[in-house]
Design a protein around this motif. Structure first.
Motif, mmCIF file in Angstrom:
data_model
loop_
_atom_site.group_PDB
_atom_site.id
_atom_site.type_symbol
_atom_site.label_atom_id
_atom_site.label_comp_id
_atom_site.label_asym_id
_atom_site.label_seq_id
_atom_site.Cartn_x
_atom_site.Cartn_y
_atom_site.Cartn_z
ATOM 1 N N UNK A 1 0.882 -0.997 0.060
ATOM 2 C CA UNK A 1 0.028 0.180 -0.199
ATOM 3 C C UNK A 1 0.860 1.170 0.069
ATOM 4 N N UNK A 2 0.540 2.114 -0.853
ATOM 5 C CA UNK A 2 1.302 3.504 -0.779
ATOM 6 C C UNK A 2 0.451 4.529 -0.866
ATOM 7 N N UNK A 3 0.965 5.711 -0.210
ATOM 8 C CA UNK A 3 -0.023 6.915 0.027
ATOM 9 C C UNK A 3 0.893 7.788 -0.783
ATOM 10 N N UNK B 1 -7.262 1.991 -6.533
ATOM 11 C CA UNK B 1 -6.621 3.355 -6.268
ATOM 12 C C UNK B 1 -7.804 3.974 -5.728
ATOM 13 N N UNK B 2 -7.561 4.771 -4.546
ATOM 14 C CA UNK B 2 -8.640 5.224 -3.773
ATOM 15 C C UNK B 2 -8.123 6.856 -3.582
ATOM 16 N N UNK B 3 -9.074 7.659 -3.788
ATOM 17 C CA UNK B 3 -8.897 9.328 -3.567
ATOM 18 C C UNK B 3 -9.420 9.610 -2.311
ATOM 19 N N UNK C 1 -11.070 0.056 -8.958
ATOM 20 C CA UNK C 1 -10.119 -1.082 -9.050
ATOM 21 C C UNK C 1 -10.175 -1.916 -10.210
ATOM 22 N N UNK C 2 -8.981 -2.720 -10.642
ATOM 23 C CA UNK C 2 -9.108 -3.438 -11.658
ATOM 24 C C UNK C 2 -8.185 -5.062 -11.131
ATOM 25 N N UNK C 3 -8.590 -5.697 -11.765
ATOM 26 C CA UNK C 3 -8.054 -7.006 -11.434
ATOM 27 C C UNK C 3 -7.259 -7.751 -12.600
ATOM 28 N N UNK C 4 -5.948 -8.235 -12.866
ATOM 29 C CA UNK C 4 -5.288 -8.713 -13.924
ATOM 30 C C UNK C 4 -5.189 -9.995 -13.571
ATOM 31 N N UNK C 5 -5.904 -10.888 -14.400
ATOM 32 C CA UNK C 5 -5.978 -12.411 -14.275
ATOM 33 C C UNK C 5 -5.044 -13.032 -15.316
ATOM 34 N N UNK D 1 -5.229 12.760 -0.354
ATOM 35 C CA UNK D 1 -4.300 11.820 -0.657
ATOM 36 C C UNK D 1 -4.841 10.754 -1.627
ATOM 37 N N UNK D 2 -3.777 10.035 -2.220
ATOM 38 C CA UNK D 2 -4.292 8.909 -2.898
ATOM 39 C C UNK D 2 -3.636 7.514 -2.675
ATOM 40 N N UNK D 3 -4.309 6.737 -2.299
ATOM 41 C CA UNK D 3 -3.801 5.538 -1.564
ATOM 42 C C UNK D 3 -3.942 4.223 -2.735
ATOM 43 N N UNK D 4 -2.854 3.908 -3.049
ATOM 44 C CA UNK D 4 -2.985 2.717 -4.082
ATOM 45 C C UNK D 4 -2.290 1.340 -3.573
ATOM 46 N N UNK D 5 -3.150 0.578 -3.597
ATOM 47 C CA UNK D 5 -2.736 -0.832 -3.299
ATOM 48 C C UNK D 5 -2.698 -2.165 -4.107
ATOM 49 N N UNK D 6 -1.519 -2.794 -4.223
ATOM 50 C CA UNK D 6 -1.365 -3.698 -4.986
ATOM 51 C C UNK D 6 -1.397 -5.289 -4.374
ATOM 52 N N UNK D 7 -2.314 -6.082 -4.493
ATOM 53 C CA UNK D 7 -2.549 -7.393 -3.742
ATOM 54 C C UNK D 7 -2.303 -8.600 -4.914
#
Length: 201
Positions: free
Chosen positions: A95-97, A178-180, A197-201, A153-159
């Protein structure tokens, strides 16, 4: 004459039987195609999604003389798995802010597993340090002290993780969100957010 009539009757019966057989075969093929399509739709993994359901301001340290500002946030990350037939086991994520496009803080998302149709909630502790944002310190100070005291702030999470369908079929997936978020420094607990959000399969 009776023999001719019998032969004609037999021929007509055979034609009707052939027509019935062809119609029955077509119906069976259509049913098989429909069942296959439904099975494929049901077994297709639906993408998981993550959202920032809450972001709480836990501490603020402000030094006006040196424009030093340290902010600690608790971000509540919700991971939802909408699939009724697939589980989502995720590895450690990130997670990045971001503040005005610059990275202000980051944290690890712990690994976990979300069952079919389930939800998981993870709380992340994020510390925003002004020295990371030296070139934006006047703007950050202005956001906090001036105006309404709101910080955008913008919070981006990669799971990353694995989607498992009925315990058999496995698909690698990466959920990126990506959340604003707007956090109020003057009114702790007040915040608003919108996520994509988006999902890469």
């Amino acid at each position: 004459m009776p023999n001719a009539a019998c032969k004609h009757h037999n021929a007509a019966s055979r034609r009707r039987l052939r027509i019935c057989a062809v119609v029955s075969l077509i119906v069976l093929l259509l049913l098989a195609a429909a069942v296959t399509a439904l099975a494929i739709t049901a077994l297709r993994p639906r993408p998981a999604d993550t959202t920032i359901s809450a972001m709480r301001l836990t501490s603020v340290s402000l030094s006006p003389g040196s424009l030093s500002l340290n902010v600690t946030l608790d971000a509540v990350l919700s991971i939802r798995n909408p699939s009724p037939v697939a589980s989502f086991a995720h590895a450690a994520g990130q997670a990045e802010v971001f503040y005005r496009g610059a990275v202000a803080a980051d944290a690890d998302v712990p690994p976990g597993r979300v069952g079919a149709g389930g939800n998981e909630t993870v709380t992340l502790r994020l510390t925003v340090l002004a020295d990371r944002l030296a070139s934006y310190a006047p703007q950050l100070y202005g956001d906090v002290v001036g105006g309404a005291g709101d910080v955008s702030l913008t919070v981006q999470t990669t799971v990353p993780g694995t989607v498992t369908v009925l315990g058999l079929l496995r698909h690698h997936a990466v959920v990126i969100t990506v959340c604003h978020v707007t956090v109020s420094v003057r009114r702790p607990g007040a915040q608003s957010s919108s996520c994509q959000y988006r999902t890469k399969l």
